[in-house]
Design an enzyme around this catalytic site. Structure first.
Site, PDB file in Angstrom:
ATOM      1  N   ASN A   1       0.805  -1.400  -0.007  1.00  0.00           N
ATOM      2  CA  ASN A   1      -0.058   0.038  -0.040  1.00  0.00           C
ATOM      3  C   ASN A   1       0.606   1.196  -0.079  1.00  0.00           C
ATOM      4  O   ASN A   1       0.446   2.297  -0.545  1.00  0.00           O
ATOM      5  CB  ASN A   1      -0.856  -0.198   1.137  1.00  0.00           C
ATOM      6  CG  ASN A   1      -1.673   1.142   1.315  1.00  0.00           C
ATOM      7  OD1 ASN A   1      -2.671   1.818   0.627  1.00  0.00           O
ATOM      8  ND2 ASN A   1      -1.091   2.057   2.422  1.00  0.00           N
TER       9      ASN A   1
ATOM     10  N   TYR B   1       3.140   9.086 -11.517  1.00  0.00           N
ATOM     11  CA  TYR B   1       2.423   8.594 -10.936  1.00  0.00           C
ATOM     12  C   TYR B   1       1.466   7.645 -11.605  1.00  0.00           C
ATOM     13  O   TYR B   1       1.503   6.202 -11.164  1.00  0.00           O
ATOM     14  CB  TYR B   1       1.565   9.528 -10.168  1.00  0.00           C
ATOM     15  CG  TYR B   1       0.603   9.079  -8.960  1.00  0.00           C
ATOM     16  CD1 TYR B   1       1.031   8.206  -7.869  1.00  0.00           C
ATOM     17  CD2 TYR B   1      -0.706   8.933  -9.153  1.00  0.00           C
ATOM     18  CE1 TYR B   1       0.280   7.611  -6.893  1.00  0.00           C
ATOM     19  CE2 TYR B   1      -1.537   8.351  -8.110  1.00  0.00           C
ATOM     20  CZ  TYR B   1      -1.183   7.817  -7.015  1.00  0.00           C
ATOM     21  OH  TYR B   1      -2.240   7.252  -6.181  1.00  0.00           O
TER      22      TYR B   1
ATOM     23  N   LYS C   1       1.439   3.306 -11.307  1.00  0.00           N
ATOM     24  CA  LYS C   1       0.121   2.576 -11.053  1.00  0.00           C
ATOM     25  C   LYS C   1      -0.116   1.639 -12.376  1.00  0.00           C
ATOM     26  O   LYS C   1      -0.761   0.805 -12.027  1.00  0.00           O
ATOM     27  CB  LYS C   1      -1.212   3.627 -10.913  1.00  0.00           C
ATOM     28  CG  LYS C   1      -0.628   4.187  -9.434  1.00  0.00           C
ATOM     29  CD  LYS C   1      -0.355   3.400  -8.148  1.00  0.00           C
ATOM     30  CE  LYS C   1      -0.486   4.105  -6.868  1.00  0.00           C
ATOM     31  NZ  LYS C   1      -0.125   3.473  -5.757  1.00  0.00           N
TER      32      LYS C   1
HETATM   33  P1  NAD Z   1      -0.711   8.701   2.716  1.00  0.00           P
HETATM   34  O1  NAD Z   1       0.063   9.434   2.316  1.00  0.00           O
HETATM   35  O2  NAD Z   1      -1.662   8.918   3.875  1.00  0.00           O
HETATM   36  O3  NAD Z   1      -0.027   7.245   3.413  1.00  0.00           O
HETATM   37  C1  NAD Z   1       1.233   6.695   2.568  1.00  0.00           C
HETATM   38  C2  NAD Z   1       1.856   5.587   3.471  1.00  0.00           C
HETATM   39  O4  NAD Z   1       2.964   5.301   2.760  1.00  0.00           O
HETATM   40  C3  NAD Z   1       2.387   6.117   4.806  1.00  0.00           C
HETATM   41  O5  NAD Z   1       1.898   5.109   5.677  1.00  0.00           O
HETATM   42  C4  NAD Z   1       3.698   6.244   4.761  1.00  0.00           C
HETATM   43  O6  NAD Z   1       4.311   5.810   5.904  1.00  0.00           O
HETATM   44  C5  NAD Z   1       4.247   5.301   3.593  1.00  0.00           C
HETATM   45  N1  NAD Z   1       5.303   5.580   2.943  1.00  0.00           N
HETATM   46  C6  NAD Z   1       5.547   6.942   2.088  1.00  0.00           C
HETATM   47  N2  NAD Z   1       6.914   6.968   1.753  1.00  0.00           N
HETATM   48  C7  NAD Z   1       7.142   5.918   2.011  1.00  0.00           C
HETATM   49  C8  NAD Z   1       8.739   5.156   1.951  1.00  0.00           C
HETATM   50  N3  NAD Z   1       9.726   6.012   1.278  1.00  0.00           N
HETATM   51  N4  NAD Z   1       9.079   4.022   2.404  1.00  0.00           N
HETATM   52  C9  NAD Z   1       7.918   3.304   3.049  1.00  0.00           C
HETATM   53  N5  NAD Z   1       6.681   3.734   3.331  1.00  0.00           N
HETATM   54  C10 NAD Z   1       6.394   4.904   2.829  1.00  0.00           C
HETATM   55  O7  NAD Z   1      -1.504   7.919   1.415  1.00  0.00           O
HETATM   56  P2  NAD Z   1      -2.731   7.354   1.227  1.00  0.00           P
HETATM   57  O8  NAD Z   1      -3.544   8.351   0.638  1.00  0.00           O
HETATM   58  O9  NAD Z   1      -3.317   6.566   2.315  1.00  0.00           O
HETATM   59  O10 NAD Z   1      -2.201   6.275  -0.040  1.00  0.00           O
HETATM   60  C11 NAD Z   1      -1.996   4.949   0.314  1.00  0.00           C
HETATM   61  C12 NAD Z   1      -2.132   4.105  -1.161  1.00  0.00           C
HETATM   62  O11 NAD Z   1      -3.331   4.400  -1.757  1.00  0.00           O
HETATM   63  C13 NAD Z   1      -0.928   4.914  -1.923  1.00  0.00           C
HETATM   64  O12 NAD Z   1      -0.330   3.668  -2.783  1.00  0.00           O
HETATM   65  C14 NAD Z   1      -1.643   5.445  -3.033  1.00  0.00           C
HETATM   66  O13 NAD Z   1      -0.950   6.046  -4.207  1.00  0.00           O
HETATM   67  C15 NAD Z   1      -2.758   4.731  -3.106  1.00  0.00           C
HETATM   68  N6  NAD Z   1      -4.040   5.841  -3.449  1.00  0.00           N
HETATM   69  C16 NAD Z   1      -4.511   6.880  -2.680  1.00  0.00           C
HETATM   70  C17 NAD Z   1      -5.489   7.786  -3.178  1.00  0.00           C
HETATM   71  C18 NAD Z   1      -6.128   8.811  -2.272  1.00  0.00           C
HETATM   72  O14 NAD Z   1      -6.891   9.556  -2.773  1.00  0.00           O
HETATM   73  N7  NAD Z   1      -5.779   8.939  -1.258  1.00  0.00           N
HETATM   74  C19 NAD Z   1      -6.141   7.468  -4.554  1.00  0.00           C
HETATM   75  C20 NAD Z   1      -5.628   6.376  -5.158  1.00  0.00           C
HETATM   76  C21 NAD Z   1      -4.603   5.696  -4.759  1.00  0.00           C
END
Ligand code: NAD
Length: 245
Positions: free
Chosen positions: A88, A153, A157
């Site tokens: 994730n 990005y 994906k």
């Molecule tokens: P967030 O920024 O709240 O959390 C990201 C997580 O990734 C955190 O726990 C952080 O510790 C971890 N992380 C970041 N950099 C890191 C690194 N270098 N090494 C290890 N861990 C690392 O993000 P989110 O919105 O919860 O997103 C989680 C996933 O969902 C991601 O893959 C994101 O691409 C995907 N996503 C999110 C959305 C959205 O709208 N929030 C939409 C589509 C996809």
């Protein structure tokens, strides 16, 4: 739904990952969360503890295969098996191509793609030994439509979808299922900080009329991790309220 299962959730310290940890715990899994730093991992563990949820956590560098391998050895020593991996952790990008350096591009690929490969490669031998496993990847709606800036990005994906569909076929004979969830716009820290004038038109563009909640995605992970999805592999499940931007 996940009785006696052991699950690792990368990026489990906040947002979608943290909520997935909660939902998996509510369904009786043992959960190990991974984060990027000692501080964020211990903050997440303490927050969960204050909610009555006990988890362990680690912060291996996801771009260092040997660090991952030695962390997994510790986990195996403690729990005996790993049944579910949720890849994730991820970062996004918004800049135009002119304002994106090749280092910026590589940084996204390193976490969103290379780390998914590293974690998966390290976990598969344990799942093969167990003759079962579930690998779940976090894609995005941009893996279907692209996005008008921040090309790294969507590129990352699209790659996640490729990993998902290919490994589903490679690992199916070993009873290991591989699926992805493609979230739309989800209210994590990043989105929560946006001003009302940005949020309002976003909501208007989503047919279901609201921004997604981390729990919407965590529930999709729960379904795909559970036996309810025992004949589903190689899927990228959109969870986006029919958003199409
Ligand atoms: P967030 O920024 O709240 O959390 C990201 C997580 O990734 C955190 O726990 C952080 O510790 C971890 N992380 C970041 N950099 C890191 C690194 N270098 N090494 C290890 N861990 C690392 O993000 P989110 O919105 O919860 O997103 C989680 C996933 O969902 C991601 O893959 C994101 O691409 C995907 N996503 C999110 C959305 C959205 O709208 N929030 C939409 C589509 C996809």
């Amino acid at each position: 739904m996940l009785d006696k299962k052991v699950a690792i959730v990368t990026g489990g310290t906040r947002g979608i990952g943290l909520e997935t940890v909660r939902v998996f715990k509510e369904n009786n899994a043992e959960v190990i969360l991974f984060g990027s730093k000692e501080e964020s991992v211990s903050n997440a563990i303490n927050l969960l503890k204050s909610e009555g949820i006990e988890v362990t956590g680690y912060y291996p560098n996801l771009n260092n295969y040997f660090e991952i391998e030695s962390t997994l050895k510790e986990i195996i020593k403690k729990y005996g098996h790993i049944d579910i991996l949720v890849n994730n952790a991820g970062i996004s990008a918004k800049e135009s191509i002119e304002n994106t350096t090749s280092e910026d591009f590589a940084k996204i690929i390193d976490l969103n793609v290379q780390a998914v490969f590293n974690m998966t490669k390290a976990v598969v031998p344990y799942m093969k030994e167990n003759k079962s496993g579930v690998i779940l990847n976090t894609s995005s709606m941009v893996s279907i439509y692209g996005q008008p800036s921040g090309v790294g990005y969507p590129a990352s994906k699209f790659a996640v979808n490729g990993i998902t569909k290919s490994l589903a076929r490679e690992l199916a004979p070993f009873n290991i299922r591989v699926n992805a969830v493609a979230p739309g716009i989800i209210k994590t820290d990043m989105v929560a900080l946006l001003p009302e004038e940005v949020i309002a038109p976003l909501i208007k563009s989503i047919p279901l009329g609201r921004i997604g909640k981390p729990r919407d995605i965590a529930n999709a992970f729960l379904f795909l991790a559970s036996d309810l999805a025992s004949y589903i592999t190689g899927e990228v499940l959109s969870v986006d309220g029919a958003a199409r931007s």
